[in-house]
Design a protein around this motif. Sequence first.
Motif, mmCIF file in Angstrom:
data_model
loop_
_atom_site.group_PDB
_atom_site.id
_atom_site.type_symbol
_atom_site.label_atom_id
_atom_site.label_comp_id
_atom_site.label_asym_id
_atom_site.label_seq_id
_atom_site.Cartn_x
_atom_site.Cartn_y
_atom_site.Cartn_z
ATOM 1 N N LEU A 92 0.835 -1.200 0.000
ATOM 2 C CA LEU A 92 0.000 0.000 0.000
ATOM 3 C C LEU A 92 0.871 1.252 0.000
ATOM 4 O O LEU A 92 0.627 2.205 -0.764
ATOM 5 N N LYS A 93 1.920 1.243 0.808
ATOM 6 C CA LYS A 93 2.838 2.388 0.846
ATOM 7 C C LYS A 93 3.570 2.565 -0.480
ATOM 8 O O LYS A 93 3.739 3.688 -0.975
ATOM 9 N N PRO A 115 -7.597 -4.065 -4.971
ATOM 10 C CA PRO A 115 -8.129 -3.303 -3.839
ATOM 11 C C PRO A 115 -7.070 -2.440 -3.151
ATOM 12 O O PRO A 115 -7.401 -1.360 -2.626
ATOM 13 N N LEU A 116 -5.811 -2.872 -3.180
ATOM 14 C CA LEU A 116 -4.755 -2.036 -2.600
ATOM 15 C C LEU A 116 -4.581 -0.752 -3.396
ATOM 16 O O LEU A 116 -4.356 0.323 -2.822
ATOM 17 N N ARG A 142 -13.433 -12.669 -9.588
ATOM 18 C CA ARG A 142 -14.448 -11.710 -10.024
ATOM 19 C C ARG A 142 -14.659 -10.622 -8.969
ATOM 20 O O ARG A 142 -14.831 -9.443 -9.295
ATOM 21 N N ARG A 143 -14.635 -11.015 -7.697
ATOM 22 C CA ARG A 143 -14.779 -10.007 -6.643
ATOM 23 C C ARG A 143 -13.613 -9.030 -6.646
ATOM 24 O O ARG A 143 -13.789 -7.818 -6.480
ATOM 25 N N LEU A 144 -12.406 -9.566 -6.801
ATOM 26 C CA LEU A 144 -11.234 -8.684 -6.855
ATOM 27 C C LEU A 144 -11.273 -7.792 -8.086
ATOM 28 O O LEU A 144 -10.907 -6.612 -8.034
ATOM 29 N N ALA A 145 -11.729 -8.350 -9.218
ATOM 30 C CA ALA A 145 -11.764 -7.580 -10.461
ATOM 31 C C ALA A 145 -12.799 -6.462 -10.412
ATOM 32 O O ALA A 145 -12.748 -5.531 -11.235
ATOM 33 N N ARG A 146 -13.724 -6.515 -9.465
ATOM 34 C CA ARG A 146 -14.690 -5.428 -9.317
ATOM 35 C C ARG A 146 -14.008 -4.127 -8.900
ATOM 36 O O ARG A 146 -14.586 -3.052 -9.025
ATOM 37 N N THR A 148 -11.489 -2.968 -10.403
ATOM 38 C CA THR A 148 -10.926 -2.379 -11.622
ATOM 39 C C THR A 148 -12.033 -1.719 -12.437
ATOM 40 O O THR A 148 -13.193 -2.113 -12.369
ATOM 41 N N GLN A 149 -11.638 -0.727 -13.225
ATOM 42 C CA GLN A 149 -12.594 -0.050 -14.106
ATOM 43 C C GLN A 149 -12.567 -0.607 -15.526
ATOM 44 O O GLN A 149 -13.492 -0.394 -16.297
#
Length: 376
Positions: A92-93, A115-116, A142-146, A148-149
Motif C-alpha cells: 500500500l505504501k 483493492p490495494l 471476479r470479486r477482486l476484479a470489481r 478495476t474499471q
Amino acid sequence: MSGNRPKLLLIHSSDELYGSDRILVQVVDALREDFEILVWLPTDRQDGKRRLYHMLRDQQVAVEHVDMPILRRALLNPRGLGRMLRLAPRMLKLIKAAHADQVYLMTSACLLLAPLARLAGVAKATVHIQEPWGRGESLILRRLARFTQQRIAISRMVAQSTGFAEQEVCVVNNAVARLNPANPPRKLQLERDAGERPSYVVASRWVEHKGHETLLRAWEQAECPGFLYVLGSAPEGPHGVDISALVSRHVSKPETVKIIGQVDNPQDWFESVDAMILPTDTVEGCGLVPIEGFRHGKAAIVSDSGGPGEVVNHGKDGWIFATRDVSALAQILRSNTKDDLSALGAEGQRKYEEKYTPERFKETMRETMSGVLSGR
C-alpha cells in the motif's frame, strides 16, 4: 509525471519470456507514447536469467523488482495466504509512493493488488485477463476484479470464463511482432531424406496438459507421416513430462521425431517447417502459436482448446481437432501434403496482416486505454 503524460504503473506476475511476458512487452510498446510507464516484476517467480527485466531495460523502460502478493496456486494455503497478507501494508505504501494515475495488472494473478490500488487512491485500474478462470477461482477473482474499471481479455473464451457480462469485458486480440528485416529468420537445413513428406514443429512447455502424448500417439497412428520437431523444455518440479520417454513408448519410428529442446531463435524453426501444431489437451486462453505460424506463412493445426479455435479457420488456414482426439489428429496428419499446407499457410499470412500485427494491437490498446482515462 513526464510532460502531460499520465503515469502508468504496470504490474506483472513473472520475469520470464513466455506468452504473458511477451504480451507485456507489446502493451508497453503500444502505450509508451501516451504514458510514462513504470513496470514492477515479482521477486518470487524468476528463471534465474531475468530475461524480461533485461529486455525492458534494453528498451529503456523503467522496471523494478518488488516483493508482491501474487496469487499463485502453490500459495493458496494458510502459510502462503499469511505471507501475502503481511505484504499488504508495505505494498500500500509503495503504490502510494509511485504516484500513478493508473494501475495496469498484466495477469489475473496480480488481482490482489486491485483493492490495494483503490485504497492507495489510484484513480483507475485495468486487469489484462490472459487465462481462463475456473469455476471455483472465478468467485474470488471476479470479486477482486470489481475493483478495476477496465477488464481486457485476450479471447472471447477467456472473457466468457470470467462470468462478467459481455459489455463489462473488452476483448483485445494479441499480436505477434513482425519479423525483423535486418535480421530475418534462417531457413534451416532439416532432414535431407524428408523428400516430399511434411515437417512440423510443436513449441511449448513440456507439461502434461500441453498434449505431447496426444500428438505422439496420433503421429504413430498416422504412420509417422514426415518429421516432427519438438521445441521447449520441462519446468522444474513434478509437473514436467519426459518427451524422450513418450517417444520411446508411442512411436515405432523414433527417427522421425527430433527433440530439439530450448533454442535461442525459435523463429528459424517456424520458418523452416510446413506447419505448427498446438495439441493442448485442456484449455488455451489465446492462440499465440498459430499466430506465430501465420506470421511465417505456415499452416496451424490446433486442438479445440479455446483461444486457438478463435484464431484458426478450419480448412482455410489450418485444422482444428477435438481435444485429446488422437484419431482426428492422425487423420489430419495423414491427409495433408506439403502443397496443401503451403496453401493453408498463405491464407494464414493474410489473416496475420489483417488482425494480428503490432500496428493493429497498438491502435486498439491506445483507444481502449484512452477510453478508461477519459471515463468512457
